[in-house]
Write a protein that holds these residues in place. Structure first.
Motif, PDB file in Angstrom:
ATOM      1  N   PRO A  22       5.360   2.648   8.971  1.00  0.00           N
ATOM      2  CA  PRO A  22       5.594   2.921   7.544  1.00  0.00           C
ATOM      3  C   PRO A  22       4.902   4.182   7.024  1.00  0.00           C
ATOM      4  O   PRO A  22       5.241   4.673   5.959  1.00  0.00           O
ATOM      5  N   TYR A  23       3.941   4.709   7.773  1.00  0.00           N
ATOM      6  CA  TYR A  23       3.246   5.916   7.305  1.00  0.00           C
ATOM      7  C   TYR A  23       3.981   7.193   7.698  1.00  0.00           C
ATOM      8  O   TYR A  23       3.564   8.290   7.332  1.00  0.00           O
ATOM      9  N   GLU A  24       5.046   7.029   8.469  1.00  0.00           N
ATOM     10  CA  GLU A  24       5.647   8.245   9.046  1.00  0.00           C
ATOM     11  C   GLU A  24       6.158   9.228   7.997  1.00  0.00           C
ATOM     12  O   GLU A  24       6.114  10.440   8.198  1.00  0.00           O
ATOM     13  N   PHE A  25       6.595   8.698   6.828  1.00  0.00           N
ATOM     14  CA  PHE A  25       7.097   9.622   5.788  1.00  0.00           C
ATOM     15  C   PHE A  25       5.980  10.536   5.267  1.00  0.00           C
ATOM     16  O   PHE A  25       6.228  11.625   4.782  1.00  0.00           O
ATOM     17  N   ILE A  26       4.745  10.052   5.381  1.00  0.00           N
ATOM     18  CA  ILE A  26       3.618  10.860   4.890  1.00  0.00           C
ATOM     19  C   ILE A  26       3.446  12.078   5.795  1.00  0.00           C
ATOM     20  O   ILE A  26       3.279  13.210   5.339  1.00  0.00           O
ATOM     21  N   ALA A  27       3.518  11.807   7.099  1.00  0.00           N
ATOM     22  CA  ALA A  27       3.379  12.894   8.059  1.00  0.00           C
ATOM     23  C   ALA A  27       4.638  13.767   8.073  1.00  0.00           C
ATOM     24  O   ALA A  27       4.553  14.999   8.045  1.00  0.00           O
ATOM     25  N   GLY A  28       5.799  13.098   8.064  1.00  0.00           N
ATOM     26  CA  GLY A  28       7.057  13.835   8.140  1.00  0.00           C
ATOM     27  C   GLY A  28       7.417  14.493   6.819  1.00  0.00           C
ATOM     28  O   GLY A  28       7.480  15.711   6.706  1.00  0.00           O
ATOM     29  N   GLY A  29       7.621  13.656   5.777  1.00  0.00           N
ATOM     30  CA  GLY A  29       8.106  14.153   4.486  1.00  0.00           C
ATOM     31  C   GLY A  29       7.091  15.009   3.749  1.00  0.00           C
ATOM     32  O   GLY A  29       7.441  16.018   3.137  1.00  0.00           O
ATOM     33  N   ILE A  41       0.798  -1.223   0.000  1.00  0.00           N
ATOM     34  CA  ILE A  41       0.000   0.000   0.000  1.00  0.00           C
ATOM     35  C   ILE A  41       0.837   1.282   0.000  1.00  0.00           C
ATOM     36  O   ILE A  41       0.462   2.286  -0.600  1.00  0.00           O
ATOM     37  N   ILE A  42       1.987   1.245   0.662  1.00  0.00           N
ATOM     38  CA  ILE A  42       2.744   2.477   0.845  1.00  0.00           C
ATOM     39  C   ILE A  42       3.136   3.155  -0.490  1.00  0.00           C
ATOM     40  O   ILE A  42       2.904   4.358  -0.658  1.00  0.00           O
ATOM     41  N   PRO A  43       3.698   2.411  -1.463  1.00  0.00           N
ATOM     42  CA  PRO A  43       4.069   3.083  -2.715  1.00  0.00           C
ATOM     43  C   PRO A  43       2.864   3.688  -3.439  1.00  0.00           C
ATOM     44  O   PRO A  43       2.999   4.701  -4.120  1.00  0.00           O
ATOM     45  N   ALA A  44       1.695   3.069  -3.269  1.00  0.00           N
ATOM     46  CA  ALA A  44       0.501   3.614  -3.925  1.00  0.00           C
ATOM     47  C   ALA A  44       0.133   4.957  -3.304  1.00  0.00           C
ATOM     48  O   ALA A  44      -0.219   5.915  -4.003  1.00  0.00           O
ATOM     49  N   ILE A  45       0.240   5.040  -1.987  1.00  0.00           N
ATOM     50  CA  ILE A  45      -0.051   6.318  -1.318  1.00  0.00           C
ATOM     51  C   ILE A  45       0.968   7.365  -1.772  1.00  0.00           C
ATOM     52  O   ILE A  45       0.619   8.511  -2.069  1.00  0.00           O
ATOM     53  N   LYS A  46       2.212   6.922  -1.901  1.00  0.00           N
ATOM     54  CA  LYS A  46       3.249   7.862  -2.330  1.00  0.00           C
ATOM     55  C   LYS A  46       2.955   8.367  -3.753  1.00  0.00           C
ATOM     56  O   LYS A  46       3.073   9.558  -4.035  1.00  0.00           O
ATOM     57  N   ALA A  47       2.527   7.432  -4.617  1.00  0.00           N
ATOM     58  CA  ALA A  47       2.221   7.826  -5.997  1.00  0.00           C
ATOM     59  C   ALA A  47       1.111   8.873  -6.004  1.00  0.00           C
ATOM     60  O   ALA A  47       1.133   9.821  -6.801  1.00  0.00           O
ATOM     61  N   ILE A  48       0.146   8.691  -5.120  1.00  0.00           N
ATOM     62  CA  ILE A  48      -0.957   9.650  -5.070  1.00  0.00           C
ATOM     63  C   ILE A  48      -0.471  11.004  -4.540  1.00  0.00           C
ATOM     64  O   ILE A  48      -0.832  12.056  -5.057  1.00  0.00           O
ATOM     65  N   LEU A  49       0.407  10.940  -3.551  1.00  0.00           N
ATOM     66  CA  LEU A  49       0.954  12.191  -3.006  1.00  0.00           C
ATOM     67  C   LEU A  49       1.771  12.937  -4.063  1.00  0.00           C
ATOM     68  O   LEU A  49       1.803  14.167  -4.087  1.00  0.00           O
ATOM     69  N   ASP A  50       2.439  12.168  -4.941  1.00  0.00           N
ATOM     70  CA  ASP A  50       3.272  12.802  -5.966  1.00  0.00           C
ATOM     71  C   ASP A  50       2.473  13.227  -7.183  1.00  0.00           C
ATOM     72  O   ASP A  50       3.001  13.889  -8.074  1.00  0.00           O
ATOM     73  N   SER A  51       1.216  12.770  -7.264  1.00  0.00           N
ATOM     74  CA  SER A  51       0.437  13.084  -8.459  1.00  0.00           C
ATOM     75  C   SER A  51      -0.058  14.523  -8.389  1.00  0.00           C
ATOM     76  O   SER A  51      -0.550  14.977  -7.363  1.00  0.00           O
ATOM     77  N   PRO A  52       0.083  15.254  -9.496  1.00  0.00           N
ATOM     78  CA  PRO A  52      -0.290  16.663  -9.472  1.00  0.00           C
ATOM     79  C   PRO A  52      -1.798  16.890  -9.479  1.00  0.00           C
ATOM     80  O   PRO A  52      -2.268  17.999  -9.240  1.00  0.00           O
ATOM     81  N   TRP A  63      -0.394  -0.872 -11.921  1.00  0.00           N
ATOM     82  CA  TRP A  63      -1.651  -0.770 -11.180  1.00  0.00           C
ATOM     83  C   TRP A  63      -2.683  -0.216 -12.154  1.00  0.00           C
ATOM     84  O   TRP A  63      -2.406   0.737 -12.884  1.00  0.00           O
ATOM     85  N   ARG A  64      -3.852  -0.788 -12.117  1.00  0.00           N
ATOM     86  CA  ARG A  64      -4.895  -0.250 -12.970  1.00  0.00           C
ATOM     87  C   ARG A  64      -5.136   1.217 -12.609  1.00  0.00           C
ATOM     88  O   ARG A  64      -5.285   1.557 -11.446  1.00  0.00           O
ATOM     89  N   GLY A  65      -5.133   2.022 -13.634  1.00  0.00           N
ATOM     90  CA  GLY A  65      -5.449   3.431 -13.434  1.00  0.00           C
ATOM     91  C   GLY A  65      -4.296   4.254 -12.907  1.00  0.00           C
ATOM     92  O   GLY A  65      -4.237   5.449 -13.137  1.00  0.00           O
ATOM     93  N   LEU A  66      -3.363   3.633 -12.194  1.00  0.00           N
ATOM     94  CA  LEU A  66      -2.261   4.422 -11.638  1.00  0.00           C
ATOM     95  C   LEU A  66      -0.984   4.232 -12.453  1.00  0.00           C
ATOM     96  O   LEU A  66      -0.005   4.940 -12.265  1.00  0.00           O
ATOM     97  N   GLY A  67      -0.992   3.238 -13.349  1.00  0.00           N
ATOM     98  CA  GLY A  67       0.189   2.984 -14.160  1.00  0.00           C
ATOM     99  C   GLY A  67       1.251   2.212 -13.393  1.00  0.00           C
ATOM    100  O   GLY A  67       0.963   1.579 -12.370  1.00  0.00           O
ATOM    101  N   PHE A  68       2.499   2.294 -13.885  1.00  0.00           N
ATOM    102  CA  PHE A  68       3.579   1.552 -13.236  1.00  0.00           C
ATOM    103  C   PHE A  68       4.050   2.293 -11.990  1.00  0.00           C
ATOM    104  O   PHE A  68       4.328   3.485 -12.043  1.00  0.00           O
ATOM    105  N   ILE A  69       4.139   1.561 -10.887  1.00  0.00           N
ATOM    106  CA  ILE A  69       4.627   2.159  -9.645  1.00  0.00           C
ATOM    107  C   ILE A  69       5.820   1.323  -9.185  1.00  0.00           C
ATOM    108  O   ILE A  69       5.716   0.089  -9.072  1.00  0.00           O
ATOM    109  N   SER A  70       6.941   1.991  -8.936  1.00  0.00           N
ATOM    110  CA  SER A  70       8.122   1.221  -8.583  1.00  0.00           C
ATOM    111  C   SER A  70       8.011   0.653  -7.172  1.00  0.00           C
ATOM    112  O   SER A  70       7.402   1.256  -6.286  1.00  0.00           O
ATOM    113  N   HIS A  71       8.602  -0.527  -7.018  1.00  0.00           N
ATOM    114  CA  HIS A  71       8.643  -1.229  -5.732  1.00  0.00           C
ATOM    115  C   HIS A  71       7.285  -1.331  -5.047  1.00  0.00           C
ATOM    116  O   HIS A  71       7.164  -1.157  -3.848  1.00  0.00           O
TER     117      HIS A  71
END
Ligand code: SF4
Lengths: 394, 90
Positions: free
Chosen positions: A205-212, A173-184, A277-285
């Motif tokens: 594992p969610y700490e980067f969302i709050a921190g970063g 789940i984490i990379p998917a959340i990151k992809a969404i955070l990076d999506s404009p 990922w359907r709809g999100l395209g290729f997501i690394s790792h």
């Protein structure tokens, strides 16, 4: 007219609703994403959006594993299942997910033997009972189902079962959340974190969302009050200019997760460099495959898998729905060409999918529902707004 | 699949320490408890089960809440229980 069910504690919900409204800064809009399909379900079923002030919008995220499986993987599974010696097993949810040439039921009508199982352990048992067949388990899911696949592989290895393998589609789940955070496309103010996935991965594992990224995240339970409480916790964080990971569901989710489950995943699987990922395209790792040492249980090693990429049907807007850019009912084919009986997109297949959840509760007329319920909760909300303006309610 | 189903442990299986018999809304089935073994599981304990594996130990009140939630889902949950009923892992 109310379409939504009253739930136990509706009174408490109204109090929370007022508190949430009281935390809204005038003129500010808030957008929170609930990552998990189970939460989407609770929100629609109980009409929770009606308990929120207009300034707060909930967007539905990519946390439904069936919904994010790309068509190509279904086609690949059917390709493996077409081998005469193969008996494939799959969770029930997957059976109706359309591939480019139909779903598993369709292929069974032709030449495959794909059976529904409840657990990968059932699949292993079928392998034991059918030594003359090659049993392939179509493994899907986030960290809630990954440990089960891992444990089953370990068991198969221990028993020396040779006619069992796994077509691994586990995602994380984490990379998917990151992809969404990076999506404009989308500006979010915070996240309602997944409940059951977190029982495995914990909260760290969610700490980067709050921190970063500076976005608060609250891991939430599945009851209506859990979700409202989590939204309240998010609002308090924003009010106090904090962004932290908080655990509203600590009665089930330990901060550290389930260490044994994480250990068996790590023992049997490793990250793929990338996964579609359907709809999100290729997501690394973002997905897992079996480690080389378990290659004899890896269907992708045992069989040739074409690995074709199939574009989603033109009419399908699942990608936008999964990213939270579109609401289900904004898709052009929602409820007309695409229904739970005749799904075009995956979000209509799984009951955890946003389109299916929305469709199942007949909430076609959201504006009307919202207006109607504002009359119920509205007064309270309005009074809360007044109180806040006077500075007495925090 | 993603949603945990609460079950009450009714019996540990002596010949297979990784398994236990649980009662899920009247359906009695063997499930794997190895992932929560460190928490000490015995008859009368409640666990949250995902595809045949207990992933967390919960209390009875939480089990009740989880059951209410699943019942609110309706058909999908019925399908999951039906699948569990057909599940024969040993
Ligand atoms: S209505 Fe159907 S096609 Fe449109 S986004 Fe939902 S599942 Fe996809």
């Amino acid at each position: 007219m109310r379409f939504v069910d009253e739930f136990r504690d509706a009174e408490k919900a109204k109090v929370l609703s007022a508190k949430i409204a009281g935390l809204c800064e005038p003129g500010r809009e808030y957008k929170f994403m609930e990552v998990c399909g189970g939460h989407t379900h609770t929100i629609y079923k109980h009409g929770l959006e009606d308990y929120l002030p207009e300034a707060i919008t909930l967007v539905h995220g990519p946390g439904c594993p069936v919904c994010v499986i790309p068509m190509g993987r279904i086609d690949d599974a059917i390709h493996i299942a077409r081998r005469p010696e193969v008996l494939m097993t799959s969770f029930g949810d997957m059976m109706r997910v359309p591939g480019s040439g139909g779903n598993f039921f369709d292929s069974n009508a032709e030449d495959t033997d794909i059976r529904m199982v409840y657990s990968p352990l059932d699949s292993l048992k079928i392998a034991r009972q059918n030594p003359d067949r090659q049993v392939v388990f179509m493994a899907i899911g986030f960290e809630t189902t990954t440990p089960s696949t891992a444990m089953t592989i370990l068991r198969a290895a221990e028993e020396g079962i040779e006619n069992f393998s796994v077509f691994c589609n586990h995602i994380t789940i984490i990379p998917a959340i990151k992809a969404i955070l990076d999506s404009p496309d989308l500006r979010l103010d915070g996240f309602i974190g997944p409940g059951h996935v977190s029982t495995v991965i914990g909260c760290r594992p969610y700490e980067f969302i709050a921190g970063g990224y500076g976005k608060p995240l609250v891991v939430a339970g599945f009851e209506p009050l859990d979700i409202l409480r989590s939204i309240h916790m998010l609002m308090v964080q924003l009010k106090e200019d904090r962004s932290e990971v908080e655990n509203q569901y600590s009665r089930v989710v330990p901060w550290e997760g389930n260490l044994k489950a994480l250990r068996v995943i790590g023992e049997t699987m490793e990250l793929r460099p990338y996964f579609e990922w359907r709809g999100l395209g290729f997501i690394s790792h973002s997905a897992l495959r079996l480690r080389e040492q378990y290659a004899s249980f890896d269907a992708e090693v045992k069989y040739d898998v074409p690995g074709v990429r199939v574009a989603d049907p033109k009419a399908c807007q699942c990608g936008e729905v999964l990213k939270g850019v579109l609401k289900p009912w904004e898709c052009k084919v929602f409820g007309t060409a695409c229904t739970p009986e005749t799904p075009i997109g995956t979000c209509m297949v799984s009951p955890e999918g946003a389109c299916a959840a929305y469709h199942n509760f007949g909430r076609f007329t959201r504006t009307r529902v919202r207006e109607a319920s504002i009359a119920t909760v509205g007064e309270l909300t309005a009074s809360a707004r007044r109180t806040t303006a006077e500075g007495t309610l925090r | 699949m993603c949603l945990g189903i609460p079950g009450e442990v009714i019996e540990l299986l002596t010949d297979r320490p990784d398994l236990a018999k649980v009662d899920v809304g009247g359906v009695k089935r063997a499930i794997n408890i190895a992932l929560v073994a460190e928490e000490g599981i015995g008859p009368g304990d409640w666990v949250l089960i995902h595809v045949g594996f207990a992933l967390s130990k919960i209390d009875e009140a939480e089990a009740k809440a989880a059951m209410d939630f699943l019942e609110s889902i309706g058909k999908a949950y019925d399908d999951e229980i039906a699948a569990l009923r057909d599940s024969r892992i040993i």
